[in-house]
Design a protein around this motif. Structure first.
Motif, PDB file in Angstrom:
ATOM      1  N   PHE A 173       0.848  -1.190   0.000  1.00  0.00           N
ATOM      2  CA  PHE A 173       0.000   0.000   0.000  1.00  0.00           C
ATOM      3  C   PHE A 173       0.886   1.242   0.000  1.00  0.00           C
ATOM      4  O   PHE A 173       2.003   1.222   0.517  1.00  0.00           O
ATOM      5  N   ALA A 174       0.356   2.330  -0.571  1.00  0.00           N
ATOM      6  CA  ALA A 174       1.135   3.561  -0.684  1.00  0.00           C
ATOM      7  C   ALA A 174       1.355   4.213   0.686  1.00  0.00           C
ATOM      8  O   ALA A 174       0.464   4.225   1.528  1.00  0.00           O
ATOM      9  N   LEU A 175       2.551   4.736   0.880  1.00  0.00           N
ATOM     10  CA  LEU A 175       2.776   5.622   2.030  1.00  0.00           C
ATOM     11  C   LEU A 175       2.089   6.951   1.736  1.00  0.00           C
ATOM     12  O   LEU A 175       1.566   7.615   2.622  1.00  0.00           O
ATOM     13  N   ALA A 176       2.151   7.330   0.479  1.00  0.00           N
ATOM     14  CA  ALA A 176       1.426   8.511  -0.010  1.00  0.00           C
ATOM     15  C   ALA A 176       1.314   8.377  -1.519  1.00  0.00           C
ATOM     16  O   ALA A 176       2.138   7.708  -2.155  1.00  0.00           O
ATOM     17  N   GLU A 177       0.273   8.991  -2.074  1.00  0.00           N
ATOM     18  CA  GLU A 177       0.055   8.900  -3.524  1.00  0.00           C
ATOM     19  C   GLU A 177      -0.644  10.163  -4.005  1.00  0.00           C
ATOM     20  O   GLU A 177      -1.293  10.863  -3.217  1.00  0.00           O
TER      21      GLU A 177
ATOM     22  N   VAL B   5      -5.166  13.186  -3.335  1.00  0.00           N
ATOM     23  CA  VAL B   5      -4.075  12.452  -2.683  1.00  0.00           C
ATOM     24  C   VAL B   5      -4.653  11.343  -1.817  1.00  0.00           C
ATOM     25  O   VAL B   5      -5.813  11.396  -1.397  1.00  0.00           O
ATOM     26  N   GLY B   6      -3.823  10.336  -1.549  1.00  0.00           N
ATOM     27  CA  GLY B   6      -4.238   9.223  -0.699  1.00  0.00           C
ATOM     28  C   GLY B   6      -3.128   8.851   0.269  1.00  0.00           C
ATOM     29  O   GLY B   6      -1.963   9.190   0.054  1.00  0.00           O
ATOM     30  N   GLY B   7      -3.505   8.166   1.344  1.00  0.00           N
ATOM     31  CA  GLY B   7      -2.524   7.687   2.319  1.00  0.00           C
ATOM     32  C   GLY B   7      -2.178   8.706   3.382  1.00  0.00           C
ATOM     33  O   GLY B   7      -1.376   8.413   4.274  1.00  0.00           O
ATOM     34  N   VAL B   8      -2.749   9.895   3.304  1.00  0.00           N
ATOM     35  CA  VAL B   8      -2.332  10.965   4.215  1.00  0.00           C
ATOM     36  C   VAL B   8      -3.491  11.579   5.004  1.00  0.00           C
ATOM     37  O   VAL B   8      -3.283  12.468   5.812  1.00  0.00           O
TER      38      VAL B   8
ATOM     39  N   HIS C 243       5.553   2.495   9.298  1.00  0.00           N
ATOM     40  CA  HIS C 243       6.219   2.712   8.019  1.00  0.00           C
ATOM     41  C   HIS C 243       6.717   4.130   7.805  1.00  0.00           C
ATOM     42  O   HIS C 243       7.470   4.387   6.881  1.00  0.00           O
ATOM     43  N   GLY C 244       6.275   5.061   8.633  1.00  0.00           N
ATOM     44  CA  GLY C 244       6.734   6.435   8.433  1.00  0.00           C
ATOM     45  C   GLY C 244       6.053   7.382   9.401  1.00  0.00           C
ATOM     46  O   GLY C 244       4.912   7.140   9.816  1.00  0.00           O
ATOM     47  N   THR C 245       6.741   8.458   9.736  1.00  0.00           N
ATOM     48  CA  THR C 245       6.151   9.425  10.663  1.00  0.00           C
ATOM     49  C   THR C 245       5.163  10.321   9.910  1.00  0.00           C
ATOM     50  O   THR C 245       5.191  10.405   8.670  1.00  0.00           O
ATOM     51  N   ALA C 246       4.355  11.007  10.668  1.00  0.00           N
ATOM     52  CA  ALA C 246       3.401  11.954  10.075  1.00  0.00           C
ATOM     53  C   ALA C 246       4.159  13.020   9.291  1.00  0.00           C
ATOM     54  O   ALA C 246       3.757  13.396   8.184  1.00  0.00           O
ATOM     55  N   GLU C 247       5.283  13.493   9.853  1.00  0.00           N
ATOM     56  CA  GLU C 247       6.067  14.551   9.194  1.00  0.00           C
ATOM     57  C   GLU C 247       6.585  14.057   7.853  1.00  0.00           C
ATOM     58  O   GLU C 247       6.568  14.769   6.847  1.00  0.00           O
ATOM     59  N   TYR C 248       7.070  12.816   7.849  1.00  0.00           N
ATOM     60  CA  TYR C 248       7.605  12.250   6.602  1.00  0.00           C
ATOM     61  C   TYR C 248       6.513  12.168   5.539  1.00  0.00           C
ATOM     62  O   TYR C 248       6.688  12.575   4.394  1.00  0.00           O
ATOM     63  N   ARG C 249       5.352  11.659   5.946  1.00  0.00           N
ATOM     64  CA  ARG C 249       4.252  11.507   4.975  1.00  0.00           C
ATOM     65  C   ARG C 249       3.793  12.864   4.439  1.00  0.00           C
ATOM     66  O   ARG C 249       3.474  13.009   3.266  1.00  0.00           O
TER      67      ARG C 249
END
Ligand SMILES: Cc1cc2nc3c(=O)[nH]c(=O)nc-3n(C[C@H](O)[C@H](O)[C@H](O)COP(=O)(O)OP(=O)(O)OC[C@H]3O[C@@H](n4cnc5c(N)ncnc54)[C@H](O)[C@@H]3O)c2cc1C
Length: 295
Positions: A193-197, A217-220, A262-268
């Motif tokens: 699944f996407a971390l972000a898209e 956008v998705g994943g966020v 899989h990743g922090t909020a800041e990263y996403r």
């Protein structure tokens, strides 16, 4: 783990499916391609008494042009969308996005109805559907409802569908021949699944000024999100580097991701800003080349 005991029913028609759903309500669960539901059952996150297998129903497996949109039956498999000349011709962003869905094995069995019903905010198809302002047709014994993505997706893995309803069809507006598009995502590995898209559809005039922009956008966020503020901001402007930087910042301000394994909020947040910027740039270059939607 193995699933809890259930009764397996394979209805012969949509009407019979709707009757079963009406009779069994919350005790029933629809099984389509099984690519999301089977793992959920195996982990006993869901323990339905009745599993209603619609996977081989006739009449929900079509891709056809109808007026201003492409109608895709709920049982169409990802692989059939991927290889459809009609999708390539009329709604090519769908073909570009679907290649990101899972692995070949998953795309061979998973259905579009299952992907939409699952309501995962990281899934590719809901994001494309939101960008295009598509529609979801759900049916019950009472009749049919045509819902926008905003009406359908409520929050993480939760939709407005009722236990007696089934998705029959997804409608994707036909893309203008003058538009270009781009779908980009970052996942841990291709097939995850996407971390972000980000999905972008773009049209410019002969002076390279934006005359139409559709961005989602998705994943966020808990649901796929249309970036209306960004769309409005770039209308009537040229896609300069400066504007693309503004777009990145605006995007970051329009999402509220959560941290996970899989990743922090800041990263996403930062990632999705970059992805929208990149998708817009690609779509802009495609328009300029005159490749439009056929690239
Ligand atoms: C390893 C792995 C990786 C994956 N990666 C991705 C990915 O990158 N992107 C992505 O989008 N998905 C991904 N998925 C999820 C999966 O591929 C899709 O969600 C899938 O295609 C769902 O379709 P299905 O037909 O298999 O649905 P099912 O598993 O049969 O059903 C999923 C849910 O939808 C309901 N449902 C199914 N059809 C209907 C209908 N017509 N009407 C109403 N409710 C219905 C079911 O009751 C169930 O709740 C992945 C899954 C796995 C196991």
């Amino acid at each position: 783990m193995k699933p809890a005991v259930f009764n397996y029913i394979r209805p012969e028609s949509v009407e019979e499916t709707l009757q079963l759903l009406s009779d069994y309500g919350d005790d029933a669960k629809i099984l389509s391609g099984g690519q999301s539901l089977i793992p959920v059952l195996n982990m006993r996150l869901s323990t339905p008494k009745y599993l209603i297998d619609i996977g081989r129903l006739e009449g929900l497996n079509y891709i056809r042009e109808e007026g201003d949109h492409l109608s895709v039956g709920a049982l169409v498999k990802h692989k059939d969308i991927e290889s459809s000349p009609l999708v390539k011709e009329l709604c090519p962003i769908l073909g570009e996005a679907i290649r990101w869905v899972g692995t070949t094995q998953i795309r061979n069995r998973g259905t579009i109805g299952g992907s939409i019903a699952h309501g995962d905010p990281s899934a590719e198809l809901p994001c494309v559907l939101a960008a295009l302002r598509g529609e979801i047709v759900v049916a019950s014994l009472e009749g049919e409802d045509v819902l926008s993505p905003e009406e359908f997706f409520l929050t993480y893995m939760l939709t407005s569908m009722q236990p007696d309803q089934v998705i029959k069809e997804i409608r994707f507006p036909i893309m203008s021949k003058k538009s270009a598009f781009s779908f980009v995502e970052v996942a841990r590995t291709h097939g995850d699944f996407a971390l972000a898209e980000a999905a972008v559809i773009l049209e410019t005039d002969e002076t390279e000024t934006v005359i139409k922009a559709q961005i989602a956008v998705g994943g966020v966020n808990p649901t796929p999100t249309v970036l209306e503020e960004v769309e409005d901001h770039i209308m009537g402007k040229k896609l300069t580097d400066e504007l693309l930087t503004e777009v990145r910042r605006m995007t970051e301000g329009n999402v509220d991701p959560e941290s996970d394994l899989h990743g922090t909020a800041e990263y996403r947040r930062e990632l999705v800003g970059v992805l929208v910027q990149r998708a817009l740039k690609t779509a802009g270059e495609r328009v300029k080349k005159g490749a439009g939607r056929h690239e």
